[in-house]
Design an enzyme around this catalytic site. Sequence first.
Site, mmCIF file in Angstrom:
data_model
loop_
_atom_site.group_PDB
_atom_site.id
_atom_site.type_symbol
_atom_site.label_atom_id
_atom_site.label_comp_id
_atom_site.label_asym_id
_atom_site.label_seq_id
_atom_site.Cartn_x
_atom_site.Cartn_y
_atom_site.Cartn_z
ATOM 1 N N HIS A 30 0.830 -1.210 0.000
ATOM 2 C CA HIS A 30 0.000 0.000 0.000
ATOM 3 C C HIS A 30 0.864 1.260 0.000
ATOM 4 O O HIS A 30 0.407 2.349 0.305
ATOM 5 C CB HIS A 30 -0.990 0.025 1.178
ATOM 6 C CG HIS A 30 -2.144 -0.921 0.988
ATOM 7 N ND1 HIS A 30 -3.432 -0.503 0.741
ATOM 8 C CD2 HIS A 30 -2.190 -2.282 0.984
ATOM 9 C CE1 HIS A 30 -4.223 -1.565 0.621
ATOM 10 N NE2 HIS A 30 -3.495 -2.659 0.760
ATOM 11 N N ASP A 65 1.286 -2.919 -9.629
ATOM 12 C CA ASP A 65 1.046 -4.180 -10.335
ATOM 13 C C ASP A 65 1.382 -4.037 -11.813
ATOM 14 O O ASP A 65 1.981 -4.928 -12.429
ATOM 15 C CB ASP A 65 -0.415 -4.610 -10.176
ATOM 16 C CG ASP A 65 -0.804 -4.760 -8.717
ATOM 17 O OD1 ASP A 65 0.104 -4.798 -7.862
ATOM 18 O OD2 ASP A 65 -2.010 -4.827 -8.422
HETATM 19 C C1 GLA Z 1 -3.042 -4.035 -4.939
HETATM 20 C C2 GLA Z 1 -3.017 -2.764 -5.782
HETATM 21 C C3 GLA Z 1 -1.607 -2.162 -5.801
HETATM 22 C C4 GLA Z 1 -1.055 -2.010 -4.397
HETATM 23 C C5 GLA Z 1 -1.223 -3.304 -3.602
HETATM 24 C C6 GLA Z 1 -0.815 -3.159 -2.171
HETATM 25 O O1 GLA Z 1 -2.291 -5.040 -5.550
HETATM 26 O O2 GLA Z 1 -3.401 -3.061 -7.100
HETATM 27 O O3 GLA Z 1 -1.650 -0.922 -6.465
HETATM 28 O O4 GLA Z 1 -1.623 -0.922 -3.734
HETATM 29 O O5 GLA Z 1 -2.556 -3.771 -3.640
HETATM 30 O O6 GLA Z 1 0.543 -2.950 -2.063
#
Ligand code: GLA
Length: 364
Positions: A18, A154
């Site tokens: 996060h 991601d």
């Molecule tokens: C999900 C979101 C990412 C990131 C993670 C936590 O995968 O898509 O953008 O915030 O949670 O690290």
Amino acid sequence: MSGIRYAAPGRINLIGEHTDYNLGFALPIALPERTVVSYVPDDVPEVAVRSDKEDGEVRIPVDTAPGDVAGWAGYVAGVVWALRSAGHRILGGTMSIASDVEMGSGVASSAALECAVLGALTSAIGLRIDRTELARIAQRAENDYVGAPTGMMDQLAALCGQPRMALMIDFRELTVRPVAFDPDASDIALLLINSRAPHQHAGGEYASRRSSCERAAADLGVPSLREVQDAGVTALAAVADPVDARRARHILTDNQRVLDVVAALEESDFTAIGRLFNASQASMRDDFEITTDHIDLIADTAVGAGALGARMTGGGFGGCVIALAPLDTAAHIADAIRDAVAAAGYNAPTITRTRAGQGAELLR
Ligand code: GLA
């Protein structure tokens, strides 16, 4: 026109959770599992898309807008929309999607799909866009078309991944630095334990964590929590709400742990990295409160059975745990997890050994 095949992988995040939308640091790897889009472009006004996981075909107008298409095809439509909104030409045609990235398990199946579709669409028109801009377009698809308020980790992981490399991402500077990550060379297995407790980010918990962080930054009079990273957690005394302050503390401490893991990787010090994994897991459990009893049980059992460290990876509330296991104890750790989870009455997990894989690419 001839067909195009474009692949993009899922990801796991080694550490820094996060932190992306707080303009901090994270350290993901691309997974070997990938989504492959086979695309036959045609100068027609819609894209007809099929998936190996779903029945039927979804027809997406090239001038689609948010609200038109829901469900799995919404990610495809979102990319069509975001690319077009960025001023690029979109061809129609037919697309078929095949994937071994498990959906809803916290390994970013949505980013794999977005990035594979984006690669196919841009290849069809010979468009070259740099990877950070591609990530931004894919993120827009997810935020503004699908409606999940996620960060950019991601997509950057899916686009930039390399074998035996982790990606040190600085989300304020938008830089991605590959750092050697090869636990195999130290006889350590990276275990991926899928709890098989599904999660999703369009739900309220992810958004509420994001709001807490934004409130904390506003209380501190800064545009993002990154601006108080160097001041450290004492700066958080000025955050009005104690829950927001704890959320922000997780962000600052996990950012520091990313830097510490990168430093430990230079020495291949997996014992130190394991300790940092455990500290991150505790921070996600106690400060950010995004783990579940089920996830905590898996992580604690892994460490109790001899893992150097274990932590949940991804957005939270289910999904996957990663653990660093000395090779000679990996099988024992996996058995201990299966037994503990069964005794507590949860679904049987899937446990695999994984490694850093290749990022998005055009397949020949
Ligand atoms: C999900 C979101 C990412 C990131 C993670 C936590 O995968 O898509 O953008 O915030 O949670 O690290």
